[in-house]
Design a protein around this motif. Structure first.
Motif, mmCIF file in Angstrom:
data_model
loop_
_atom_site.group_PDB
_atom_site.id
_atom_site.type_symbol
_atom_site.label_atom_id
_atom_site.label_comp_id
_atom_site.label_asym_id
_atom_site.label_seq_id
_atom_site.Cartn_x
_atom_site.Cartn_y
_atom_site.Cartn_z
ATOM 1 N N UNK A 58 0.700 -1.112 -0.084
ATOM 2 C CA UNK A 58 -0.027 0.001 0.097
ATOM 3 C C UNK A 58 0.911 1.321 0.000
ATOM 4 N N UNK A 59 0.436 2.376 -0.675
ATOM 5 C CA UNK A 59 1.028 3.573 -0.918
ATOM 6 C C UNK A 59 0.793 4.541 -0.094
ATOM 7 N N UNK A 60 -0.716 4.551 0.578
ATOM 8 C CA UNK A 60 -1.441 5.560 1.210
ATOM 9 C C UNK A 60 -1.912 6.597 0.233
ATOM 10 N N UNK A 61 -1.994 6.479 -1.057
ATOM 11 C CA UNK A 61 -2.495 7.521 -1.974
ATOM 12 C C UNK A 61 -3.968 7.793 -1.366
ATOM 13 N N UNK A 62 -4.562 8.842 -1.646
ATOM 14 C CA UNK A 62 -5.657 9.014 -1.503
ATOM 15 C C UNK A 62 -6.865 8.081 -2.224
ATOM 16 N N UNK A 63 -7.579 7.567 -1.529
ATOM 17 C CA UNK A 63 -8.642 6.649 -2.151
ATOM 18 C C UNK A 63 -8.162 5.091 -2.056
ATOM 19 N N UNK A 64 -7.029 4.983 -1.883
ATOM 20 C CA UNK A 64 -6.330 3.596 -1.949
ATOM 21 C C UNK A 64 -7.016 2.716 -0.677
ATOM 22 N N UNK A 65 -7.199 1.501 -1.007
ATOM 23 C CA UNK A 65 -8.108 0.895 0.025
ATOM 24 C C UNK A 65 -7.906 -0.726 0.187
ATOM 25 N N UNK A 66 -7.805 -1.183 1.280
ATOM 26 C CA UNK A 66 -7.444 -2.644 1.312
ATOM 27 C C UNK A 66 -8.215 -3.202 2.554
ATOM 28 N N UNK A 67 -9.116 -4.193 2.237
ATOM 29 C CA UNK A 67 -9.890 -4.928 3.142
ATOM 30 C C UNK A 67 -9.327 -6.389 3.581
ATOM 31 N N UNK A 68 -9.272 -6.474 4.989
ATOM 32 C CA UNK A 68 -8.723 -7.707 5.681
ATOM 33 C C UNK A 68 -9.781 -8.234 6.135
ATOM 34 N N UNK A 69 -10.378 -9.400 5.863
ATOM 35 C CA UNK A 69 -11.399 -10.312 6.593
ATOM 36 C C UNK A 69 -10.797 -11.038 7.813
ATOM 37 N N UNK A 70 -11.411 -11.225 8.898
ATOM 38 C CA UNK A 70 -11.073 -11.500 10.162
ATOM 39 C C UNK A 70 -12.124 -12.281 10.710
ATOM 40 N N UNK A 71 -12.264 -13.601 10.051
ATOM 41 C CA UNK A 71 -13.558 -14.361 10.440
ATOM 42 C C UNK A 71 -13.508 -14.837 11.905
ATOM 43 N N UNK A 72 -14.510 -14.555 12.730
ATOM 44 C CA UNK A 72 -14.578 -14.836 14.110
ATOM 45 C C UNK A 72 -13.746 -13.919 15.010
ATOM 46 N N UNK A 73 -13.343 -12.867 14.448
ATOM 47 C CA UNK A 73 -12.778 -11.771 15.283
ATOM 48 C C UNK A 73 -13.317 -10.462 15.021
ATOM 49 N N UNK A 74 -13.014 -9.629 16.164
ATOM 50 C CA UNK A 74 -13.583 -8.239 16.247
ATOM 51 C C UNK A 74 -12.400 -7.012 16.143
ATOM 52 N N UNK A 75 -12.741 -6.472 14.888
ATOM 53 C CA UNK A 75 -13.876 -6.431 14.103
ATOM 54 C C UNK A 75 -13.779 -7.687 13.054
ATOM 55 N N UNK A 76 -14.758 -7.891 12.316
ATOM 56 C CA UNK A 76 -14.757 -8.851 11.521
ATOM 57 C C UNK A 76 -14.067 -8.401 10.067
ATOM 58 N N UNK A 77 -14.191 -7.232 9.836
ATOM 59 C CA UNK A 77 -13.336 -6.561 8.541
ATOM 60 C C UNK A 77 -12.493 -5.333 9.168
ATOM 61 N N UNK A 82 -6.421 4.814 2.380
ATOM 62 C CA UNK A 82 -5.554 6.046 2.193
ATOM 63 C C UNK A 82 -6.014 7.399 1.830
ATOM 64 N N UNK A 83 -5.358 8.352 2.518
ATOM 65 C CA UNK A 83 -5.817 9.829 2.549
ATOM 66 C C UNK A 83 -4.806 10.383 1.823
ATOM 67 N N UNK A 84 -3.657 10.107 1.209
ATOM 68 C CA UNK A 84 -3.025 11.030 0.555
ATOM 69 C C UNK A 84 -2.165 12.121 1.455
ATOM 70 N N UNK A 85 -2.221 13.200 0.983
ATOM 71 C CA UNK A 85 -1.517 14.499 1.749
ATOM 72 C C UNK A 85 -2.187 14.619 3.195
ATOM 73 N N UNK A 86 -3.467 14.070 3.317
ATOM 74 C CA UNK A 86 -4.290 14.101 4.698
ATOM 75 C C UNK A 86 -4.832 15.551 4.485
ATOM 76 N N UNK A 87 -4.944 16.363 3.513
ATOM 77 C CA UNK A 87 -5.934 17.453 3.567
ATOM 78 C C UNK A 87 -7.333 17.278 3.257
ATOM 79 N N UNK A 88 -7.875 18.473 3.032
ATOM 80 C CA UNK A 88 -9.398 17.905 3.005
ATOM 81 C C UNK A 88 -9.886 17.279 1.840
ATOM 82 N N UNK A 89 -8.902 17.588 0.754
ATOM 83 C CA UNK A 89 -9.280 17.019 -0.482
ATOM 84 C C UNK A 89 -8.866 15.375 -0.517
ATOM 85 N N UNK A 90 -7.813 15.156 0.185
ATOM 86 C CA UNK A 90 -7.423 13.709 0.219
ATOM 87 C C UNK A 90 -8.547 12.925 0.918
ATOM 88 N N UNK A 91 -8.823 13.540 2.137
ATOM 89 C CA UNK A 91 -9.875 12.927 2.851
ATOM 90 C C UNK A 91 -11.262 12.789 1.997
#
Length: 489
Positions: A58-77, A82-91
């Motif tokens: 993962x690079x952290x660019x704005x909009x990048x997304x990774x989902x990790x499933x965790x069966x039986x765990x909390x949380x389940x997902x 990624x939020x990019x530069x972390x400014x309002x546009x990135x969020x």
């Protein structure tokens, strides 16, 4: 519309979202993305999330997304976002990506960093705009996602920020709805009825709708000329927000052609099929006015939406006709497909002569030349006032929209000359967006140096989902206008 709650700690842990940022310069160009400091996640998920970053590349660019499933765990997902530069546009980009990725979940929890005003505003707008959908039928059902909990350090202190983001998104969605509605449903009368419905129960908002007889009696010749070929007569919507102690008075004017065939100068079919969007300017200024009233901004706003349907019939106005506009100026038009400037000219002349505002701004899906010059994401902005132009451009940029200032070239003024009338409304020499702006300038009177014209034909429509934009009408202009009006306050 999606519900967003501010909470001080996680309460429902079906899906947990952790923001990530790109590696900093000190971490090296090949370093993986890093977790953003937030409120501590439950069950010490930090180590697990940190271990995922290099594995998932993962690079952290704005909009990048990774989902990790965790069966039986909390949380389940576990979702890394990624939020990019972390400014309002990135969020905002991140929020839209998240809304699409988790649309089949019911509840989602997002952890935000401390001092989160920009992060919260961007995330909330992205979630609400990215989850937008327009359908005239309920077939296919709505997305399952109904609520997002946002964990912040000061829920009460950040509530006004969330409220402003929600109002902005709600008004943008309204403009999208109005623009997306097919013209088999939408005509000038229908549009005026939607505005009337929106102000019902709001005594602080004053609405007047002029029908064809009143337009004729008062001399709105441009609106009447464009609308005379349709069985659905034109209208002029005048909506006013007048707070108790206004700091200034702004008139907003928006082009409202509910369908544009081109008239006698008929468009080819490919150019006509999306002409339900030709009232996007009117939708934007009306939605922005409703938003300003909801936010209680201390700025008096009068919004004018000249509405007409440009159709082909025996009563349609013809190329070569002379149009007498409100106030007496006349224009020769040799192209009935240059109709937007005719209705805007009437409304602008009325604003200058009767309303006497401090500032005048018009938005219009005016020319295809806008897209030729600036592409699909930028509006073309024209003004003689450097400070006014800079302020509005800054607000548009801060809101996540885009515009570029264009010249009011003195060399092109001669193109507006006519042997038969005061002005030629559709000169053939080219520079279509510029000459359209120059034509409108002739109707600004004493407000010439306090006027802004924005040609927003290109960014009013998106061919595909793109960050917070969804395919179809974008609601462009609502966010930028609300930011700008807030600075006046």
């Amino acid at each position: 519309m999606l519900a967003i709650r501010l909470v001080s700690g996680p309460e429902r842990l079906d899906t947990l979202v952790l923001p990530i940022r790109p590696a900093g310069p000190a971490e090296g160009p090949d370093a993986p993305a890093a977790l953003l400091p937030t409120a501590p996640p439950p069950d010490d998920l930090l180590a697990e999330a940190a271990a995922l970053l290099p594995v998932a590349r993962l690079t952290g660019r704005a909009g990048e997304l990774w989902t990790q499933l965790r069966p039986g765990g909390t949380p389940q997902r576990l979702v890394l976002l990624g939020i990019g530069a972390g400014d309002e546009h990135g969020w905002r980009t991140a929020g839209a990506a998240l809304a699409r990725a988790v649309k089949d979940e019911t509840y989602v929890t997002v952890l935000l960093p401390a001092r989160s005003d920009a992060a919260l505003r961007g995330l909330a707008e992205g979630l609400l705009l990215g989850s937008y959908r327009f359908r005239l039928t309920e077939a296919g059902g709505a997305p399952a996602l109904s609520e997002v909990d946002v964990v912040v350090d000061d829920p009460d202190g950040l509530a006004p920020t969330l409220s402003a983001a929600r109002t902005t998104a709600e008004m943008t969605r309204l403009a999208r709805d109005l623009t997306n509605t097919p013209s088999s449903v939408k005509n000038p009368s229908w549009f005026a009825e939607q505005v009337a419905s929106a102000v019902t129960g709001r005594p602080d908002l004053h609405l007047r709708v002029r029908e064809p007889e009143e337009l004729a009696a008062e001399g709105f010749g441009g609106i009447l000329a464009v609308g005379c070929g349709s069985a659905s007569g034109p209208r002029l919507v005048e909506l006013e927000w007048r707070p108790a102690d206004p700091r200034t008075h702004v008139v907003l004017v928006g082009k409202g052609i509910t369908f544009d065939t081109g008239g006698i100068s008929i468009k080819p079919v490919p150019a006509m099929k999306l002409m339900r969007k030709d009232m996007a300017g009117a939708a934007a200024v009306l939605a922005a006015t409703l938003g300003a009233a909801a936010l209680r901004l201390p700025v008096r706003i009068t919004t004018l939406a000249p509405l007409a349907e440009n159709m082909v019939s025996g009563s349609a106005f013809r190329p070569g006709d002379i149009v007498r506009h409100y106030g007496g100026l006349t224009s020769e038009t040799t192209n009935s497909d240059a109709e937007g400037r005719l209705v805007l000219a009437d409304a602008m002349a009325y604003a200058v002569q009767e309303l006497q505002p401090d500032l005048l701004v018009d938005l219009a899906t005016l020319t295809g030349a806008n897209a030729v010059a600036l592409g699909k994401r930028h509006g073309a902005l024209y003004s003689e006032n450097d400070q006014l132009a800079a302020d509005l451009l800054a607000a548009i940029d801060a809101a996540g929209e885009a515009a570029w200032r264009m010249p009011l070239a003195a060399d092109y003024v001669e193109y507006l000359g006519s042997d038969l009338a005061d002005l030629h409304s559709s000169p053939a020499q080219g520079a279509g967006s510029v000459t359209a702006a120059l034509f409108l300038r002739e109707f600004t009177g004493d407000l010439r140096d306090r006027w802004v014209h924005v040609d927003m034909s290109a960014p009013s429509w998106a061919e595909e989902d793109d960050a917070e934009l969804t395919r179809g009408a974008t609601g462009w202009g609502v966010r930028g206008l609300l930011r700008w009006l807030a600075t006046l306050a």
